[in-house]
Design a protein around this motif. Structure first.
Motif, PDB file in Angstrom:
ATOM      1  N   THR A  27      48.519  41.455  43.188  1.00  7.46           N
ATOM      2  CA  THR A  27      48.626  42.291  41.983  1.00  7.46           C
ATOM      3  C   THR A  27      48.566  41.448  40.717  1.00  7.46           C
ATOM      4  OG1 THR A  27      51.045  42.256  42.220  1.00  7.46           O
ATOM      5  CG2 THR A  27      49.871  44.175  43.098  1.00  7.46           C
ATOM      6  N   ILE A  30      44.879  40.821  40.048  1.00  6.19           N
ATOM      7  CA  ILE A  30      44.240  42.021  39.506  1.00  6.19           C
ATOM      8  C   ILE A  30      44.590  42.181  38.035  1.00  6.19           C
ATOM      9  CG2 ILE A  30      44.271  44.557  39.565  1.00  6.19           C
ATOM     10  CD1 ILE A  30      44.470  44.393  42.594  1.00  6.19           C
ATOM     11  N   ASN A  33      42.685  39.589  35.980  1.00 12.23           N
ATOM     12  CA  ASN A  33      41.258  39.906  35.883  1.00 12.23           C
ATOM     13  C   ASN A  33      41.016  41.050  34.900  1.00 12.23           C
ATOM     14  OD1 ASN A  33      40.542  37.918  37.691  1.00 12.23           O
ATOM     15  ND2 ASN A  33      40.454  39.279  39.457  1.00 12.23           N
ATOM     16  N   LYS A  34      41.913  42.033  34.883  1.00  9.34           N
ATOM     17  CA  LYS A  34      41.776  43.124  33.927  1.00  9.34           C
ATOM     18  C   LYS A  34      41.911  42.611  32.500  1.00  9.34           C
ATOM     19  CE  LYS A  34      43.294  47.093  36.679  1.00  9.34           C
ATOM     20  NZ  LYS A  34      44.320  48.150  36.838  1.00  9.34           N
ATOM     21  N   THR A  40      37.728  45.320  38.509  1.00 11.94           N
ATOM     22  CA  THR A  40      38.520  45.129  39.727  1.00 11.94           C
ATOM     23  C   THR A  40      38.315  46.249  40.734  1.00 11.94           C
ATOM     24  OG1 THR A  40      40.436  46.269  38.766  1.00 11.94           O
ATOM     25  CG2 THR A  40      40.295  43.891  38.431  1.00 11.94           C
ATOM     26  N   GLU A  82      41.337  49.280  44.036  1.00 17.64           N
ATOM     27  CA  GLU A  82      41.234  48.060  43.246  1.00 17.64           C
ATOM     28  C   GLU A  82      41.396  46.869  44.175  1.00 17.64           C
ATOM     29  OE1 GLU A  82      42.658  48.615  38.771  1.00 17.64           O
ATOM     30  OE2 GLU A  82      44.324  48.754  40.202  1.00 17.64           O
ATOM     31  N   ALA A  84      41.392  42.298  44.723  1.00 13.14           N
ATOM     32  CA  ALA A  84      41.418  40.915  44.264  1.00 13.14           C
ATOM     33  C   ALA A  84      41.043  40.037  45.450  1.00 13.14           C
ATOM     34  CB  ALA A  84      42.799  40.540  43.741  1.00 13.14           C
ATOM     35  N   THR A 121      43.746  44.744  48.618  1.00 10.93           N
ATOM     36  CA  THR A 121      43.323  46.058  48.148  1.00 10.93           C
ATOM     37  C   THR A 121      44.515  46.926  47.785  1.00 10.93           C
ATOM     38  OG1 THR A 121      41.458  45.930  49.686  1.00 10.93           O
ATOM     39  CG2 THR A 121      41.887  48.064  48.680  1.00 10.93           C
ATOM     40  N   ASN A 158      31.313  43.692  39.149  1.00  7.57           N
ATOM     41  CA  ASN A 158      32.528  42.871  39.229  1.00  7.57           C
ATOM     42  C   ASN A 158      32.217  41.402  39.497  1.00  7.57           C
ATOM     43  OD1 ASN A 158      31.760  42.856  41.897  1.00  7.57           O
ATOM     44  ND2 ASN A 158      33.533  43.993  42.657  1.00  7.57           N
TER      45      ASN A 158
END
Length: 252
Positions: A27, A30, A33-34, A40, A82, A84, A121, A158
């Protein structure tokens, strides 16, 4: 290929502490990255994803054959999640022995010599993954080398490579042969999100099967990558999973 053991499982193989460590790690990536403006969203093998939702929701109660009749690629999402990517060595050291055991004890004895990165995921309410396989397994499905400026297909939104291409020299000329998925949640943290298999019309026993062995936290399910499977929509809570694909030479 009709196998005696369609999948193999290890119930509660990972401790709650390890599961939470992976969730926190995934998390955080993710979130980072956002913040960097990266996409994502999850995609499928072949990029069949996020085309539209028929009648406002995915059709979780339909068979793969019926979904095909409903033009799944045109009228349905295939995936809503979503992701990673994780490549920590400690996770490989922890998980790969289970792949070796499953390949041996199931009787598959598939040749393999490489692993992709782990895919962490997140499925939120409404999130799901329609019927799909994780890739072809014959000579026509081998990975090709992606060369910037030469390969015609563009990169995914992505940043991922197009279907069938990789820059990882270890994966060039290989196909996905074994898939692994791990449930990282405590029981009751989510509803829905069932892992389903479609073993084909000519299999002995049930064609469609709900894999309940994955429900206990830390449980590992391992199966051939050519097996059709799906994750039904989440109706409550959030589902966290970790996926890994193991590759080798094409089946002959």
């Amino acid at each position: 290929m009709d196998l005696k053991n369609k999948y193999y499982h290890f119930v509660s193989a990972l401790t709650p502490e390890i599961c939470l460590k992976i969730i926190d790690h995934g998390t955080s990536i993710i979130k980072k990255n956002k913040e960097l403006g990266l996409d994502t969203s999850g995609t499928t093998f072949g990029d069949k994803h996020k085309s539209a939702i028929k009648d406002g929701k995915p059709q979780e109660d339909k068979s793969k054959q019926q979904l095909k009749k409903d033009k799944i690629n045109d009228n349905l999402y295939v995936r809503d999640s979503e992701i990673a990517w994780l490549n920590d060595q400690w996770i490989y050291d922890l998980i790969i022995p289970y792949i070796n055991k499953a390949n041996l004890f199931s009787g598959w004895n598939f040749q393999f010599d490489a692993h992709e990165e782990f895919q962490f995921t997140v499925y939120n309410p409404g999130g799901f993954y329609g019927w799909h396989t994780d890739g072809g397994s014959d000579i026509h499905a081998v990975n090709k080398r992606y060369i910037q400026g030469i390969t015609e297909q563009p990169l995914k939104a992505n940043g991922g490579f197009p279907q069938g291409y990789t820059k990882d020299e270890r994966l060039v000329g290989k196909v996905r042969k074994i898939s692994l998925t791990i449930n990282l949640n405590l029981p009751g943290e989510y509803e829905g999100g069932n892992l389903m298999f479609d073993f084909g019309q000519h299999t002995e026993g049930e064609q469609f099967y709900e894999c309940k062995e994955i429900r206990p936290q830390g449980s590992i399910i391992i199966f051939p990558s050519f097996t059709y499977h799906c994750v039904t929509p989440i109706t409550k809570g959030t589902r966290y999973s970790l996926v890994l694909w193991t590759l080798g030479d094409a089946f002959r």
